[in-house]
Design a protein around this motif. Structure first.
Motif, mmCIF file in Angstrom:
data_model
loop_
_atom_site.group_PDB
_atom_site.id
_atom_site.type_symbol
_atom_site.label_atom_id
_atom_site.label_comp_id
_atom_site.label_asym_id
_atom_site.label_seq_id
_atom_site.Cartn_x
_atom_site.Cartn_y
_atom_site.Cartn_z
ATOM 1 N N GLN A 405 0.824 -1.206 0.000
ATOM 2 C CA GLN A 405 0.000 0.000 0.000
ATOM 3 C C GLN A 405 0.864 1.264 0.000
ATOM 4 O O GLN A 405 0.551 2.251 -0.675
ATOM 5 N N GLU A 424 -9.258 0.627 0.672
ATOM 6 C CA GLU A 424 -8.867 -0.784 0.735
ATOM 7 C C GLU A 424 -9.930 -1.526 1.528
ATOM 8 O O GLU A 424 -10.353 -1.087 2.596
ATOM 9 N N THR A 526 -8.382 -0.162 -4.073
ATOM 10 C CA THR A 526 -7.470 -1.300 -4.024
ATOM 11 C C THR A 526 -8.103 -2.486 -3.320
ATOM 12 O O THR A 526 -8.940 -2.328 -2.433
ATOM 13 N N VAL A 549 -7.000 -1.179 -8.529
ATOM 14 C CA VAL A 549 -5.737 -1.849 -8.225
ATOM 15 C C VAL A 549 -5.998 -3.177 -7.520
ATOM 16 O O VAL A 549 -6.328 -3.215 -6.326
ATOM 17 N N CYS A 560 0.632 -7.024 -9.341
ATOM 18 C CA CYS A 560 -0.351 -5.938 -9.390
ATOM 19 C C CYS A 560 -1.053 -5.971 -10.748
ATOM 20 O O CYS A 560 -0.389 -6.054 -11.792
#
Length: 595
Positions: A405, A424, A526, A549, A560
């Motif tokens: 992160q 997240e 993410t 992401v 990724c």
């Protein structure tokens, strides 16, 4: 008195700090959360309402393609010859049916978090706990640090579909139906995968029926119906009603109630970018995005699950994903040399035909045009950072999730010269009907550390930079712990806003503050997932100027998979991520940071 779920996550924090907060891909697509599931064992059709999270999902009018549905791609079968399309599709289908039967018979092993697997994740303990009365079983598990997680979403995995309705969609489940829906080349086929007694069809028969479908040379329909679920939900609701009015009730009923949707694609996968585009959205012809999940199998055996998000999140999907992969590869139903059963599939497999009038044809044409133009704006790319992964970072006593992160914060600062709102997901499945809470990875610590690496690296020693990384890791662990314990702020604020609106109160000033809008405009959205069954996973950005992401921290590498629309440059962002990870690893190895 400490509540047991909170105690669980207090204990769990040590594990979380090392591996990240997710059990799979919990909800990447919106910043405010998921809906609670309906009751297990639901029979017949149902449109259960379970509160604000469902309202949020089902009232959304945007297309579910890109805006909601994510995908997870299976690793190849480790036995190369088992990756033949027909063989793999048969084995994956049979394994999915075995999972469904185990779930409905109450035989599926519960989802349990083991803090001390040496004691609790053993055959001996499982034998003992079966003898304990159900009312006391939780406490028996608690005594050995084993904690059952919420599984109330699971009944929606099968025989379920999101139905478009004006203003608010509905979830439909009919567990009585026995047929599978198969899409190939835009054509719809159904056949029973359960017999009259509810037993799974013999693998050789499923093999025969899928072989029959693969041998059908029917061209793609001139007006492929599958474009309709890619539309705006109100538009699709109107066209669905037109379908019903035009004599398609029985055919649509077969689609809605099918166990799940198996999509057989007529082309191989060329690379990871092609894989992501294929499994995330495809060409619009060969998916039914409203189904609880689409099991997609390409010509070369590459396979994935694309799932609709209103009924549940990735924790449930990851469970079926992992179990199906394990079962299909370790105890496959057929071999590549297997012969299909000598049955007349032409009498068993029903090809669905839809009556289309001019209104429907025009609607499909418009849906195709919108779909094609939207998909052309999406870019997806990926990297694999090979210098190290989970083991290296844990050796240095840093949270792998926190480090990755941090690399996103550093990368965005390097690319665009600023830090931005970041989302997240964190699973809260230890709570009843628990779904997700938000972790906010962008902090004063990540900003300070990112600026030190990107703009001022020559002013700091490796030890000073390492200490900054340690501060980021420590604070990220705290945020993760709080989110997992239900102490994040996002869901609370959403619930208060929902209650204010429901009671007709004026919207509090907090929600009208530009800062509230900015923090919920998540440019970096993410989500992490890690499993030996997963090849790659992904989703689209949640805002037009954002990145989607997806990432995984493996034992010795970091992957990724990132998406964006034209407002952002994915390739440059990934180069910056790779550079940021390299800088972090250099510092941890005592090497200088290179500009």
């Amino acid at each position: 008195m400490v509540q047991l779920p909170n105690l669980l996550f207090t204990l769990r924090k040590m594990e979380i700090s090392q591996q990240g907060p997710q059990a799979g891909l919990p909800f990447p697509q919106q910043p405010w959360g998921d809906g609670a599931a309906g009751p297990p064992g639901n029979q017949g059709s149902s449109t259960v309402t379970q509160g604000p999270w469902f309202d949020m999902y089902l009232s959304a009018r945007d297309s579910i393609v890109l805006n909601f549905n994510p995908f997870m791609s299976f690793n190849p079968d480790p036995k190369p010859d088992y990756n033949d399309q027909l063989t793999r599709a048969t084995n994956l289908t049979m394994s999915a049916m075995r999972f469904m039967k185990s779930l409905r018979a109450g035989l599926l092993e519960p989802e349990v978090f083991h803090l001390n697997p040496a004691k609790s994740d053993t055959d001996a303990f499982k034998r003992v706990i079966r003898l304990v009365p159900s009312a006391l079983a939780w406490y028996g598990a608690y005594m050995v640090n084993a904690y059952p997680l919420d599984m109330s979403q699971y009944f929606r995995l099968f025989n379920s579909t999101r139905l478009p309705k004006p203003g608010r969609d509905e979830l439909f489940t009919n567990e009585k139906e026995k047929h599978l829906l198969v899409l190939r080349n835009g054509n719809f086929y159904v056949f029973d995968v359960l017999d009259q007694d509810g037993n799974i069809l013999k693998a050789a028969e499923v093999h025969a029926h899928l072989k029959y479908i693969l041998s059908d040379n029917s061209p793609t329909p001139e007006f492929p119906l599958a474009y309709l679920p890619t539309e705006n939900r109100d538009t699709w609701a109107g066209l669905r009603q037109e379908l019903l009015n035009n004599g398609n009730k029985e055919a649509l009923g077969k689609v809605d109630s099918a166990v799940f949707c198996l999509c057989l694609d007529d082309f191989p996968i060329t690379d990871l970018v092609h894989l992501s585009h294929t499994m995330l959205h495809g060409d619009g012809v060969n998916r039914w995005f409203d189904k609880s999940f689409n099991l997609i199998v390409a010509k070369d055996g590459n396979a994935a699950i694309n799932f609709e998000h209103a009924w549940g999140d990735g924790v449930a999907v990851l469970r079926v994903f992992n179990d199906v992969f394990k079962d299909s590869t370790q105890t496959p139903a057929i071999t590549p040399q297997a012969q299909p059963a000598p049955v007349d599939s032409s009498r068993v497999v029903q090809k669905l035909n839809f009556r289309l009038n001019d209104t429907l044809k025009a609607g499909i044409t418009r849906a195709k045009e919108k779909f094609d133009s939207t998909m052309q704006t999406l870019t997806v790319d990926s990297i694999q950072f090979q210098r190290g992964g989970k083991e290296f970072l844990k050796k240095h006593k840093f949270s792998p999730d926190a480090v990755v992160q941090l690399s996103f914060q550093m990368a965005f600062l390097r690319q665009y010269g600023q830090t931005v709102a970041t989302y997240e997901s964190c699973s809260t499945a230890a709570f009843k009907h628990g779904r997700t809470e938000t972790i906010r990875p962008a902090s004063v610590f990540t900003k300070t550390c990112s600026e030190a690496f990107v703009r001022q690296s020559s002013q700091y020693s490796a030890d000073q930079l390492k200490e900054m990384i340690a501060q980021c890791s420590k604070y990220h662990n705290q945020l993760t712990r709080e989110a997992a314990m239900g102490q994040g702020f996002d869901r609370h604020l959403f619930a208060l806003k929902y209650l204010a609106a429901a009671k007709g109160h004026k919207l509090p000033e907090l929600y009208q503050d530009p800062a509230y809008g900015q923090i919920n405009h998540n440019i970096l959205s993410t989500s992490t997932l890690s499993s030996p069954a997963i090849n790659i996973g992904g989703f689209a950005p949640v805002v037009p100027d954002g990145f989607g992401v997806g990432y995984g921290v493996h034992d010795d590498w970091i992957g990724c998979n990132v998406s964006s629309y034209p407002a952002r440059d994915v390739r440059e962002f990934l180069q910056c991520v790779n550079k940021s990870l390299g800088d972090i690893f250099n510092v941890l190895e005592g090497k200088p940071v290179r500009s």
